[in-house]
Scaffold this active site. Structure first.
Site, PDB file in Angstrom:
ATOM      1  N   CYS A  62      20.368 -14.372 -59.217  1.00 12.85           N
ATOM      2  CA  CYS A  62      21.733 -14.912 -59.351  1.00 12.85           C
ATOM      3  C   CYS A  62      21.809 -15.830 -60.563  1.00 12.85           C
ATOM      4  O   CYS A  62      20.975 -16.733 -60.720  1.00 12.85           O
ATOM      5  CB  CYS A  62      22.131 -15.678 -58.092  1.00 12.85           C
ATOM      6  N   CYS A  68      23.826 -24.014 -58.617  1.00 12.87           N
ATOM      7  CA  CYS A  68      24.510 -23.960 -57.322  1.00 12.87           C
ATOM      8  C   CYS A  68      23.619 -24.574 -56.240  1.00 12.87           C
ATOM      9  O   CYS A  68      22.405 -24.367 -56.234  1.00 12.87           O
ATOM     10  CB  CYS A  68      24.832 -22.501 -56.993  1.00 12.87           C
ATOM     11  N   CYS A  71      21.472 -21.780 -52.685  1.00 13.71           N
ATOM     12  CA  CYS A  71      20.137 -21.197 -52.477  1.00 13.71           C
ATOM     13  C   CYS A  71      19.054 -22.125 -53.022  1.00 13.71           C
ATOM     14  O   CYS A  71      19.233 -22.744 -54.072  1.00 13.71           O
ATOM     15  CB  CYS A  71      20.022 -19.838 -53.188  1.00 13.71           C
ATOM     16  N   CYS A 141      29.336 -14.479 -55.367  1.00 14.62           N
ATOM     17  CA  CYS A 141      28.101 -14.877 -54.704  1.00 14.62           C
ATOM     18  C   CYS A 141      27.404 -13.613 -54.214  1.00 14.62           C
ATOM     19  O   CYS A 141      27.913 -12.932 -53.321  1.00 14.62           O
ATOM     20  CB  CYS A 141      28.395 -15.812 -53.532  1.00 14.62           C
ATOM     21  N   GLN A 235      26.723 -15.124 -35.551  1.00 20.39           N
ATOM     22  CA  GLN A 235      25.534 -15.103 -36.415  1.00 20.39           C
ATOM     23  C   GLN A 235      25.942 -14.783 -37.850  1.00 20.39           C
ATOM     24  O   GLN A 235      26.890 -14.039 -38.092  1.00 20.39           O
ATOM     25  CB  GLN A 235      24.527 -14.069 -35.912  1.00 20.39           C
ATOM     26  N   PHE A 262      24.471 -20.741 -23.252  1.00 17.81           N
ATOM     27  CA  PHE A 262      24.946 -20.893 -24.632  1.00 17.81           C
ATOM     28  C   PHE A 262      25.284 -19.498 -25.179  1.00 17.81           C
ATOM     29  O   PHE A 262      24.850 -19.098 -26.249  1.00 17.81           O
ATOM     30  CB  PHE A 262      23.907 -21.586 -25.519  1.00 17.81           C
ATOM     31  N   ASP A 282      29.013 -21.076 -21.533  1.00 15.40           N
ATOM     32  CA  ASP A 282      29.099 -21.724 -22.840  1.00 15.40           C
ATOM     33  C   ASP A 282      30.247 -22.728 -22.780  1.00 15.40           C
ATOM     34  O   ASP A 282      31.204 -22.546 -22.020  1.00 15.40           O
ATOM     35  CB  ASP A 282      29.361 -20.696 -23.950  1.00 15.40           C
ATOM     36  N   ASP A 329      20.337 -19.538 -26.109  1.00 14.88           N
ATOM     37  CA  ASP A 329      20.516 -19.535 -27.562  1.00 14.88           C
ATOM     38  C   ASP A 329      21.327 -20.771 -27.948  1.00 14.88           C
ATOM     39  O   ASP A 329      22.499 -20.686 -28.299  1.00 14.88           O
ATOM     40  CB  ASP A 329      21.226 -18.250 -28.015  1.00 14.88           C
ATOM     41  N   CYS A 355      17.841 -21.833 -33.652  1.00 13.32           N
ATOM     42  CA  CYS A 355      18.110 -21.907 -35.093  1.00 13.32           C
ATOM     43  C   CYS A 355      17.510 -23.159 -35.713  1.00 13.32           C
ATOM     44  O   CYS A 355      17.641 -23.370 -36.919  1.00 13.32           O
ATOM     45  CB  CYS A 355      19.622 -21.858 -35.359  1.00 13.32           C
TER      46      CYS A 355
END
Length: 397
Positions: A62, A68, A71, A141, A235, A262, A282, A329, A355
């Site tokens: 990129c 930026c 990333c 992007c 996700q 969740f 949830d 989750d 996560c």
């Protein structure tokens, strides 16, 4: 101060770490083994020149990389990248006394990210520049799905109309689902309706209130079509959702009763219900309603009992946990309160997706102390070239 130093290691934020006069200096875009000339300001270093490139250095694809703030890791080759992300999962577990190795590292970038949030102003839109509050006006992007390639142009048009704000984009079956947050006070919704129509948006929301609906945004999950509520979790890539769902379904196996905690809008529940009844909970009330509707409109599913319940303040108690298998989750904060109840229950099988490796390690330690054994640990990379990583694991007493 300009110094020449060797990079000793890679920190958990993807930055090179150099030791200068006995203190750590964090250097973005530098790799272990490299000797670099850099400007040092406190504990931060800025590379001016790499004198000897590491063998695992890669050429970023990129043109905005390094400027930026999106990333952090395009300069690292595939094996080095996988090792770094695997370490993000294994290190917190080791620190809580669990010696577990990642058995599979799964690249789940798919066609790209289907969600993104851009910052917009009157004359620009994009991501923030690295370690800065300055805005990088973005043309494109490359890590977004093709359907989001026009997101910067849409954000510029909306920013020009109302001024500084944050704009979230989701690519859905119906087109672009767009939400404006942190808009200037006094922003008039009716002013945006003609603009949203001209931009061809499926839906536009202002501070989570819908102001235009041309077509109901939906996503496909297993055999189901799920209406996407404003602000509900999804996700980041469709590929990661499929990988994690396949893991969960495989790990649950032939259990005759399953709790999906969740559960969000049901990426696991809808697939699990093809084989067994599911209790799904949830705190997202709109997400539970969307799940219920999807179940009603999908043929061949077992019963799904959806409940809106805050599992942080009101976890299922050990007396309610009468399921063969519990799937969790949780968000980044983890599921500590719920895990404590599971530890005290008679549940013998837990499948957890997470996560945040640190909160996962804390929760995993509670299960291990209660007599569970961790197995089948995988790392799933959906946030391409960032320092985030998903993981999943199975626990059995």
């Amino acid at each position: 101060m300009t110094v020449t130093a060797t990079i000793e290691s890679l920190g958990h934020k993807g930055e090179g770490v150099a030791l200068i006069d006995g203190r750590k200096v964090f250097v973005p875009f530098a790799l272990p083994g490299e000797t670099v000339v850099m400007e040092v300001d406190g504990e931060r270093g800025t590379v001016h020149q790499v004198l000897n490139a590491a063998p695992n250095r890669a050429k970023p694809f990129c043109p905005h990389f390094g400027t930026c703030g999106g990333c952090q890791l395009q300069h690292l080759d595939a094996p080095g990248y996988a090792a770094f992300k695997t370490g993000l999962v294994e290190t917190p577990l080791r620190l809580v006394g669990i010696d577990a190795k990642v058995e599979r590292f799964v690249t789940a970038h798919g066609a790209g990210r289907r969600r993104a949030t851009l910052h917009a102003r009157k004359d620009a839109a994009g991501y923030m520049r690295l370690k800065s509050h300055d805005l990088l006006d973005l043309d494109a992007c490359p890590i977004l799905v093709p359907a989001l390639q026009r997101a910067p142009d849409v954000a510029r048009a909306l920013g020009a109309a109302i001024g500084e704000c944050d704009i979230s984009f989701t690519a859905t079956n119906a087109g672009l689902d767009v939400g404006i947050r942190k808009a200037p006070k006094g922003t008039r919704a009716e002013k945006l309706v003609p603009l949203a129509n001209s931009l061809g948006l499926a839906r536009l929301a202002l501070e989570r209130e819908m102001i235009l609906l041309r077509q109901q945004p939906s996503v496909t999950m297993g055999r189901s079509e799920v209406d996407l509520p404003i602000g509900s979790f999804l996700q980041a890539t469709g590929e990661a959702e499929a990988v994690l769902a396949d893991y969960v379904v495989g790990a649950v196996g032939k259990a005759k009763s399953v709790a999906d905690l969740f559960c969000g809008i049901g990426p696991f529940s809808l697939r699990l219900a093809e084989n067994a009844p599911v209790y799904a909970a949830d705190s997202d009330k709109a997400g539970i309603l969307a799940l219920d509707k999807a179940v009603r409109h999908t043929k061949g599913l077992k019963a799904v009992t959806g409940k809106a319940r805050d599992l942080f303040r009101d976890p299922l108690t050990r007396f309610e946990l009468t399921f063969e298998t519990v799937v969790l989750d949780p968000p980044r904060a983890g599921a500590e309160a719920q895990i404590k109840e599971i530890a005290l229950s008679k549940v013998r099988h837990v499948v957890m997706v997470a996560c945040d490796p640190k909160s996962f390690a804390r929760d995993a330690a509670l299960l291990v102390q209660a007599g569970f054994i961790l197995s089948d640990l995988i790392a799933v990379d959906q946030f391409a070239f960032s320092t985030h990583v998903e993981l999943a694991a199975t626990f059995r007493r």
